[in-house]
Motif scaffolding. Structure first.
Motif, PDB file in Angstrom:
ATOM      1  N   VAL A 165      -0.354   9.392  -8.558  1.00  0.00           N
ATOM      2  CA  VAL A 165      -0.319   8.095  -7.684  1.00  0.00           C
ATOM      3  C   VAL A 165       0.482   9.108  -6.520  1.00  0.00           C
ATOM      4  N   PHE A 166       0.364   8.928  -5.213  1.00  0.00           N
ATOM      5  CA  PHE A 166       0.008   9.036  -3.495  1.00  0.00           C
ATOM      6  C   PHE A 166       0.320   7.984  -3.329  1.00  0.00           C
ATOM      7  N   THR A 167       1.453   7.784  -2.832  1.00  0.00           N
ATOM      8  CA  THR A 167       2.466   6.275  -1.809  1.00  0.00           C
ATOM      9  C   THR A 167       2.650   7.248  -0.340  1.00  0.00           C
ATOM     10  N   GLY A 168       1.673   6.413   0.408  1.00  0.00           N
ATOM     11  CA  GLY A 168       2.271   6.843   1.665  1.00  0.00           C
ATOM     12  C   GLY A 168       1.911   5.164   3.235  1.00  0.00           C
ATOM     13  N   PRO A 169       2.422   5.834   3.867  1.00  0.00           N
ATOM     14  CA  PRO A 169       2.356   4.434   4.929  1.00  0.00           C
ATOM     15  C   PRO A 169       0.624   4.229   5.332  1.00  0.00           C
ATOM     16  N   LEU A 170       0.246   3.320   5.899  1.00  0.00           N
ATOM     17  CA  LEU A 170      -1.086   2.970   6.777  1.00  0.00           C
ATOM     18  C   LEU A 170      -0.670   2.568   8.022  1.00  0.00           C
ATOM     19  N   THR A 171      -0.773   3.938   8.890  1.00  0.00           N
ATOM     20  CA  THR A 171      -1.226   4.182   9.426  1.00  0.00           C
ATOM     21  C   THR A 171      -1.849   3.931  11.066  1.00  0.00           C
ATOM     22  N   TRP A 172      -2.701   2.896  10.698  1.00  0.00           N
ATOM     23  CA  TRP A 172      -4.211   3.310  11.638  1.00  0.00           C
ATOM     24  C   TRP A 172      -5.036   1.900  11.310  1.00  0.00           C
ATOM     25  N   ILE A 173      -5.700   1.345  12.076  1.00  0.00           N
ATOM     26  CA  ILE A 173      -6.420   0.453  11.336  1.00  0.00           C
ATOM     27  C   ILE A 173      -7.814   0.282  12.753  1.00  0.00           C
ATOM     28  N   GLY A 174      -8.425   0.481  11.774  1.00  0.00           N
ATOM     29  CA  GLY A 174      -9.891   0.275  13.200  1.00  0.00           C
ATOM     30  C   GLY A 174      -9.916  -1.054  14.293  1.00  0.00           C
ATOM     31  N   PRO A 175     -10.544  -1.070  15.466  1.00  0.00           N
ATOM     32  CA  PRO A 175     -11.071  -1.467  16.065  1.00  0.00           C
ATOM     33  C   PRO A 175     -11.923  -2.829  15.835  1.00  0.00           C
ATOM     34  N   ALA A 176     -13.312  -1.948  14.745  1.00  0.00           N
ATOM     35  CA  ALA A 176     -14.443  -2.323  14.674  1.00  0.00           C
ATOM     36  C   ALA A 176     -14.351  -2.950  13.192  1.00  0.00           C
ATOM     37  N   VAL A 177     -15.420  -4.088  13.037  1.00  0.00           N
ATOM     38  CA  VAL A 177     -16.385  -3.692  11.666  1.00  0.00           C
ATOM     39  C   VAL A 177     -17.466  -2.909  11.472  1.00  0.00           C
ATOM     40  N   ASN A 178     -18.016  -2.814  10.460  1.00  0.00           N
ATOM     41  CA  ASN A 178     -19.464  -2.286  10.067  1.00  0.00           C
ATOM     42  C   ASN A 178     -19.897  -2.829   9.892  1.00  0.00           C
ATOM     43  N   GLU A 179     -21.078  -3.346  11.278  1.00  0.00           N
ATOM     44  CA  GLU A 179     -22.315  -4.593  11.279  1.00  0.00           C
ATOM     45  C   GLU A 179     -22.631  -4.281  10.025  1.00  0.00           C
ATOM     46  N   ARG A 180     -22.969  -3.598   9.338  1.00  0.00           N
ATOM     47  CA  ARG A 180     -23.720  -3.248   7.410  1.00  0.00           C
ATOM     48  C   ARG A 180     -22.457  -3.696   6.915  1.00  0.00           C
ATOM     49  N   THR A 181     -21.946  -2.680   6.416  1.00  0.00           N
ATOM     50  CA  THR A 181     -21.208  -2.950   5.363  1.00  0.00           C
ATOM     51  C   THR A 181     -20.296  -3.681   5.660  1.00  0.00           C
ATOM     52  N   ARG A 182     -19.946  -4.300   6.713  1.00  0.00           N
ATOM     53  CA  ARG A 182     -18.903  -5.321   6.671  1.00  0.00           C
ATOM     54  C   ARG A 182     -17.429  -5.059   6.690  1.00  0.00           C
ATOM     55  N   MET A 183     -17.116  -3.391   6.627  1.00  0.00           N
ATOM     56  CA  MET A 183     -16.157  -2.663   6.654  1.00  0.00           C
ATOM     57  C   MET A 183     -15.428  -2.266   7.877  1.00  0.00           C
ATOM     58  N   THR A 184     -13.956  -2.170   7.476  1.00  0.00           N
ATOM     59  CA  THR A 184     -13.303  -1.239   8.625  1.00  0.00           C
ATOM     60  C   THR A 184     -12.441  -0.282   8.229  1.00  0.00           C
ATOM     61  N   LEU A 185     -12.707   0.682   9.398  1.00  0.00           N
ATOM     62  CA  LEU A 185     -12.045   2.105   9.046  1.00  0.00           C
ATOM     63  C   LEU A 185     -10.246   1.970   9.716  1.00  0.00           C
ATOM     64  N   ALA A 186      -9.732   2.388   8.204  1.00  0.00           N
ATOM     65  CA  ALA A 186      -7.893   2.583   8.123  1.00  0.00           C
ATOM     66  C   ALA A 186      -8.207   3.798   7.943  1.00  0.00           C
ATOM     67  N   ARG A 187      -6.732   4.032   8.305  1.00  0.00           N
ATOM     68  CA  ARG A 187      -6.028   5.473   8.206  1.00  0.00           C
ATOM     69  C   ARG A 187      -5.023   5.850   7.297  1.00  0.00           C
ATOM     70  N   ALA A 188      -4.469   6.396   6.141  1.00  0.00           N
ATOM     71  CA  ALA A 188      -3.252   6.504   5.776  1.00  0.00           C
ATOM     72  C   ALA A 188      -2.135   7.801   5.243  1.00  0.00           C
ATOM     73  N   GLU A 189      -1.733   8.090   5.775  1.00  0.00           N
ATOM     74  CA  GLU A 189      -1.204   9.621   5.473  1.00  0.00           C
ATOM     75  C   GLU A 189       0.029  10.358   4.170  1.00  0.00           C
ATOM     76  N   PHE A 190      -0.160  10.852   3.069  1.00  0.00           N
ATOM     77  CA  PHE A 190       0.440  11.079   2.571  1.00  0.00           C
ATOM     78  C   PHE A 190       0.810  12.649   2.106  1.00  0.00           C
ATOM     79  N   ALA A 191       2.421  12.251   1.831  1.00  0.00           N
ATOM     80  CA  ALA A 191       3.067  13.673   1.566  1.00  0.00           C
ATOM     81  C   ALA A 191       2.077  14.775   0.575  1.00  0.00           C
ATOM     82  N   ASP A 192       2.030  15.972   0.796  1.00  0.00           N
ATOM     83  CA  ASP A 192       1.570  16.802  -0.537  1.00  0.00           C
ATOM     84  C   ASP A 192       1.821  18.174  -0.201  1.00  0.00           C
TER      85      ASP A 192
END
Length: 292
Positions: A165-192
């Motif tokens: 299990v890798f844990t890290g912070p959520l660093t970015w949330i996208g500004p738009a929702v995909n009109e087909r999937t109703r999903m929004t892109l987001a980014r998390a960063e993990f130390a590896d």
């Protein structure tokens, strides 16, 4: 700049420090720039001596300084230091090699550089990556966006690394929702630091939107839906159950959180709940016929 690779000093998988020399290249344009810088430096030295003897004018000295600075500018852009440029003026003519240095610490993950090859301007020699921190691009459902914020902890599980299990912070949330999937892109960063995570791996992520020490969790089989609303069956006696509407929260390790409608000390049915739901619907149908 383009030129001929005289040496390649690193290979795939090599761990590179910031500023480390990874290759050396001979370039006609660099050699020409060095020759011009040496010539203007010699002119500047002569003007300085004449100025000290009051033989030349201040304007001539300033003109020589400006010409030398202009000649050195392309070399400074390529990473030549003032000290090295000055050394060229005091050494016999020799082959001048451009040292290609790593802009940051990381690992060589691609290499196109071959010793003796003619490299074109703009063509990459290596791909350098800092793998100590990896990004995970997440798909966040539109319905969950109100609870998701930057800085929240994300847990990442990879199918090919069971138990990790890798844990890290959520660093970015996208500004738009995909009109087909109703999903929004987001980014998390993990130390590896051990390099376990690889590019393009499939993974499942969970965003911890809140923390609580008293979460009430039920297996999914305990929850049934009537007209789209979640219900559980609270035990009143050995063979007597009441249907109770509940408000659900998030899922955790295969269990469903119950936010309201149920007390911790109450017992609920976790098996044969579909049969209880069917009995409930039949009783409602019978009550409707009696009313008619």
């Amino acid at each position: 700049v383009g030129g001929i690779l005289q040496s390649v000093d690193v290979d795939l998988g090599g761990k590179i420090e910031e500023g480390q020399v990874v290759a050396k290249l001979w370039s006609a344009s660099v050699a020409e720039a060095v020759a011009k810088a040496v010539l203007t430096h010699q002119t500047l030295d002569r003007e300085r001596k004449l100025s000290a003897d009051r033989v030349t004018s201040q304007a001539a000295l300033q003109e020589a300084e400006a010409a030398h600075n202009a000649a050195c500018l392309p070399l400074r852009t390529l990473g030549f230091t003032e000290q090295r440029i000055e050394e060229f003026s005091h050494k016999p003519p020799e082959q001048v090699l451009l040292e290609v240095r790593a802009p940051f610490a990381g690992e060589i993950i691609e290499r196109t550089a071959v010793r003796g090859a003619l490299m074109e301007m703009g063509k990459p020699l290596f791909t350098l990556a800092d793998r100590s921190t990896m990004w995970a691009m997440l798909q966040v459902p539109e319905t969950a966006l109100a609870r998701v914020q930057k800085g929240q902890t994300v847990e990442l599980r990879v199918d090919s690394l069971p138990g990790q299990v890798f844990t890290g912070p959520l660093t970015w949330i996208g500004p738009a929702v995909n009109e087909r999937t109703r999903m929004t892109l987001a980014r998390a960063e993990f130390a590896d630091l051990n390099g376990l995570l690889k590019d393009k791996m499939f993974a499942a992520a969970r965003i911890l939107t809140r923390r609580t020490d008293k979460a009430l969790l039920l297996p999914p089989a305990a929850i049934q839906y009537v007209e789209g609303k979640p219900f559980v069956f609270v035990q009143r006696a050995d063979d007597l159950f009441d249907a109770r509407a509940v408000r659900l929260g998030t899922k955790f390790n295969g269990h469903q959180e119950v936010l309201a409608g149920l007390e911790p000390q109450e017992s609920v049915a976790v098996t044969h709940t579909f049969a209880l739901k069917s009995a409930l619907l039949m009783s409602r149908l019978g009550a409707g016929c009696a009313d008619d």
